[in-house]
Motif scaffolding. Structure first.
Motif, PDB file in Angstrom:
ATOM      1  N   MET A  47       0.815  -1.209   0.000  1.00  0.00           N
ATOM      2  CA  MET A  47       0.000   0.000   0.000  1.00  0.00           C
ATOM      3  C   MET A  47       0.848   1.258   0.000  1.00  0.00           C
ATOM      4  N   ASN A  48       1.979   1.249   0.675  1.00  0.00           N
ATOM      5  CA  ASN A  48       2.854   2.423   0.686  1.00  0.00           C
ATOM      6  C   ASN A  48       3.454   2.680  -0.697  1.00  0.00           C
ATOM      7  N   ILE A  49       3.833   1.604  -1.394  1.00  0.00           N
ATOM      8  CA  ILE A  49       4.379   1.761  -2.742  1.00  0.00           C
ATOM      9  C   ILE A  49       3.315   2.339  -3.683  1.00  0.00           C
ATOM     10  N   ILE A  50       2.092   1.814  -3.580  1.00  0.00           N
ATOM     11  CA  ILE A  50       1.007   2.307  -4.436  1.00  0.00           C
ATOM     12  C   ILE A  50       0.686   3.755  -4.093  1.00  0.00           C
ATOM     13  N   TRP A  51       0.661   4.070  -2.795  1.00  0.00           N
ATOM     14  CA  TRP A  51       0.410   5.453  -2.392  1.00  0.00           C
ATOM     15  C   TRP A  51       1.476   6.381  -2.973  1.00  0.00           C
ATOM     16  N   ALA A  52       2.742   5.938  -2.957  1.00  0.00           N
ATOM     17  CA  ALA A  52       3.823   6.751  -3.539  1.00  0.00           C
ATOM     18  C   ALA A  52       3.603   6.957  -5.039  1.00  0.00           C
ATOM     19  N   ALA A  53       3.100   5.925  -5.719  1.00  0.00           N
ATOM     20  CA  ALA A  53       2.801   6.068  -7.149  1.00  0.00           C
ATOM     21  C   ALA A  53       1.704   7.098  -7.370  1.00  0.00           C
ATOM     22  N   PHE A  54       0.681   7.116  -6.502  1.00  0.00           N
ATOM     23  CA  PHE A  54      -0.380   8.116  -6.610  1.00  0.00           C
ATOM     24  C   PHE A  54       0.172   9.524  -6.383  1.00  0.00           C
ATOM     25  N   VAL A  55       1.083   9.650  -5.434  1.00  0.00           N
ATOM     26  CA  VAL A  55       1.682  10.957  -5.160  1.00  0.00           C
ATOM     27  C   VAL A  55       2.465  11.446  -6.376  1.00  0.00           C
ATOM     28  N   VAL A  56       3.272  10.567  -6.964  1.00  0.00           N
ATOM     29  CA  VAL A  56       4.049  10.934  -8.149  1.00  0.00           C
ATOM     30  C   VAL A  56       3.118  11.343  -9.289  1.00  0.00           C
ATOM     31  N   ASP A  57       2.053  10.576  -9.495  1.00  0.00           N
ATOM     32  CA  ASP A  57       1.102  10.903 -10.561  1.00  0.00           C
ATOM     33  C   ASP A  57       0.478  12.268 -10.330  1.00  0.00           C
ATOM     34  N   TYR A  58       0.083  12.549  -9.093  1.00  0.00           N
ATOM     35  CA  TYR A  58      -0.530  13.847  -8.789  1.00  0.00           C
ATOM     36  C   TYR A  58       0.456  14.983  -9.048  1.00  0.00           C
ATOM     37  N   LEU A  59       1.693  14.838  -8.597  1.00  0.00           N
ATOM     38  CA  LEU A  59       2.686  15.901  -8.764  1.00  0.00           C
ATOM     39  C   LEU A  59       3.020  16.122 -10.233  1.00  0.00           C
ATOM     40  N   VAL A  60       3.131  15.049 -11.006  1.00  0.00           N
ATOM     41  CA  VAL A  60       3.424  15.192 -12.437  1.00  0.00           C
ATOM     42  C   VAL A  60       2.296  15.921 -13.139  1.00  0.00           C
ATOM     43  N   ARG A  61       1.066  15.543 -12.833  1.00  0.00           N
ATOM     44  CA  ARG A  61      -0.070  16.216 -13.481  1.00  0.00           C
ATOM     45  C   ARG A  61      -0.151  17.678 -13.058  1.00  0.00           C
ATOM     46  N   LEU A  62       0.179  17.966 -11.808  1.00  0.00           N
ATOM     47  CA  LEU A  62       0.176  19.359 -11.352  1.00  0.00           C
ATOM     48  C   LEU A  62       1.234  20.176 -12.087  1.00  0.00           C
ATOM     49  N   VAL A  63       2.415  19.605 -12.298  1.00  0.00           N
ATOM     50  CA  VAL A  63       3.480  20.304 -13.007  1.00  0.00           C
ATOM     51  C   VAL A  63       3.126  20.515 -14.484  1.00  0.00           C
ATOM     52  N   LEU A  64       2.475  19.521 -15.093  1.00  0.00           N
ATOM     53  CA  LEU A  64       2.140  19.612 -16.513  1.00  0.00           C
ATOM     54  C   LEU A  64       0.894  20.450 -16.794  1.00  0.00           C
ATOM     55  N   ALA A  65       0.094  20.722 -15.791  1.00  0.00           N
ATOM     56  CA  ALA A  65      -1.155  21.458 -16.003  1.00  0.00           C
ATOM     57  C   ALA A  65      -0.872  22.852 -16.558  1.00  0.00           C
ATOM     58  N   PRO A  66      -1.606  23.281 -17.604  1.00  0.00           N
ATOM     59  CA  PRO A  66      -1.377  24.608 -18.183  1.00  0.00           C
ATOM     60  C   PRO A  66      -1.634  25.736 -17.186  1.00  0.00           C
ATOM     61  N   ALA A  67      -2.749  25.650 -16.457  1.00  0.00           N
ATOM     62  CA  ALA A  67      -3.097  26.639 -15.428  1.00  0.00           C
ATOM     63  C   ALA A  67      -3.119  25.906 -14.088  1.00  0.00           C
ATOM     64  N   ARG A  68      -2.013  25.945 -13.383  1.00  0.00           N
ATOM     65  CA  ARG A  68      -1.863  25.111 -12.197  1.00  0.00           C
ATOM     66  C   ARG A  68      -2.864  25.463 -11.099  1.00  0.00           C
ATOM     67  N   GLY A  69      -3.111  26.745 -10.915  1.00  0.00           N
ATOM     68  CA  GLY A  69      -4.061  27.144  -9.882  1.00  0.00           C
ATOM     69  C   GLY A  69      -5.455  26.620 -10.151  1.00  0.00           C
ATOM     70  N   ARG A  70      -5.908  26.777 -11.398  1.00  0.00           N
ATOM     71  CA  ARG A  70      -7.224  26.279 -11.777  1.00  0.00           C
ATOM     72  C   ARG A  70      -7.269  24.754 -11.689  1.00  0.00           C
ATOM     73  N   TRP A  71      -6.198  24.099 -12.142  1.00  0.00           N
ATOM     74  CA  TRP A  71      -6.145  22.630 -12.081  1.00  0.00           C
ATOM     75  C   TRP A  71      -6.170  22.158 -10.639  1.00  0.00           C
ATOM     76  N   PHE A  72      -5.453  22.844  -9.769  1.00  0.00           N
ATOM     77  CA  PHE A  72      -5.410  22.473  -8.357  1.00  0.00           C
ATOM     78  C   PHE A  72      -6.799  22.547  -7.736  1.00  0.00           C
ATOM     79  N   LEU A  73      -7.511  23.636  -8.000  1.00  0.00           N
ATOM     80  CA  LEU A  73      -8.858  23.791  -7.437  1.00  0.00           C
ATOM     81  C   LEU A  73      -9.832  22.783  -8.023  1.00  0.00           C
ATOM     82  N   GLY A  74      -9.612  22.372  -9.266  1.00  0.00           N
ATOM     83  CA  GLY A  74     -10.509  21.418  -9.901  1.00  0.00           C
ATOM     84  C   GLY A  74     -10.196  19.972  -9.574  1.00  0.00           C
TER      85      GLY A  74
END
Length: 253
Positions: free
Chosen positions: A53-80
């Motif tokens: 579960m910790n490994i999978i949770w780490a994968a979710f964290v990485v996915d979230y951070l990558v999508r946040l970095v790639l988002a065109p409008a990070r503030g809007r993406w974060f709120l959504g």
């Protein structure tokens, strides 16, 4: 191409690439969490499930951070995507990423209007089942060893979740810990929201069905009226023609 467009394309490509692996990881997470909770694992088996579960949770964290970095409008993406943030910030909510699985049923849709209502009903039903199951695991994990708690087995936890999410609340089982009561509050809020979604969807379906039937009946009535008008016009023309012939014919008496 603008920089924002490039980042948006990269975000979509990343989401397409990671969708199935993350769904599989969420399934593994839920199985591990359920096994650990229901079987009350100890020792090496518990260490295995915790590590998984910790490994999978780490994968979710990485996915979230990558999508946040790639988002065109990070503030809007974060709120959504606050739910995604909660999914990685609160371990209890991680299995709820399985709700993405129900998006697969979109290939079965044929009509756009019906597809929307169909998706809403499937999301509501799938969400209710998943939330009930996860809440049962969570409350059992929180209440099993609490002094005076009546929720000590998975069947008891599942029954409690069912009567709570449906807002029935028999009162035969109730959590005694702060975590258990927090889960109960969230489950009741989720139950009210799901009931509202299902009720509104059914009401919309009934109204649209009645409107369709009314439109069909109105169209049929208009067609009948047009047909009657045509027949009256034909009869009037025939009467006029016969009257003209009568005037032109000689008196044979």
């Amino acid at each position: 191409m603008a920089r924002s467009d490039v980042r948006a394309d990269r975000l979509r490509a990343w989401e397409r690439l990671t969708e199935w692996p993350l769904i599989a990881a969420a399934l593994v997470f839920l199985v591990a969490y359920a096994w650990e909770t229901i079987a009350a694992l100890q020792g090496a088996p518990r260490m295995i499930t915790e590590t998984t579960m910790n490994i999978i949770w780490a994968a979710f964290v990485v996915d979230y951070l990558v999508r946040l970095v790639l988002a065109p409008a990070r503030g809007r993406w974060f709120l959504g995507h606050l739910f995604d943030l909660a999914a990685v910030a609160l371990p209890l909510l991680r299995p709820l990423r399985l709700l993405r699985v129900v998006a697969l049923v979109r290939v079965l849709q044929r009509n756009a209007g019906l597809a929307l209502r169909g998706r809403i009903m499937i999301y509501a039903a799938g969400g209710a089942a998943l939330i009930t199951f996860v809440a049962s695991l969570a409350v059992l994990d929180a209440e099993r060893n609490a002094p005076g708690s009546p929720i000590t087995t998975f069947p008891d936890a599942l029954w409690w979740s069912l009567v709570t999410i449906t807002t029935v609340g028999y009162g035969d089982l109730a959590p005694v810990t702060a975590i258990g009561r927090t889960i109960a509050a969230l489950l009741m809020i989720g139950g009210v929201a799901l009931i509202g979604i299902i009720t509104a969807t059914l009401a919309s379906w009934i109204v649209s069905t009645m409107a369709l039937e009314s439109a069909e009946e109105e169209a049929a009535t208009q067609a009948q009226v047009a047909d009657l008008q045509r027949q009256v016009a034909e009869l009037s023309a025939q009467i006029t023609e016969l009257s003209g012939l009568a005037k032109e014919s000689p008196d044979t008496r």
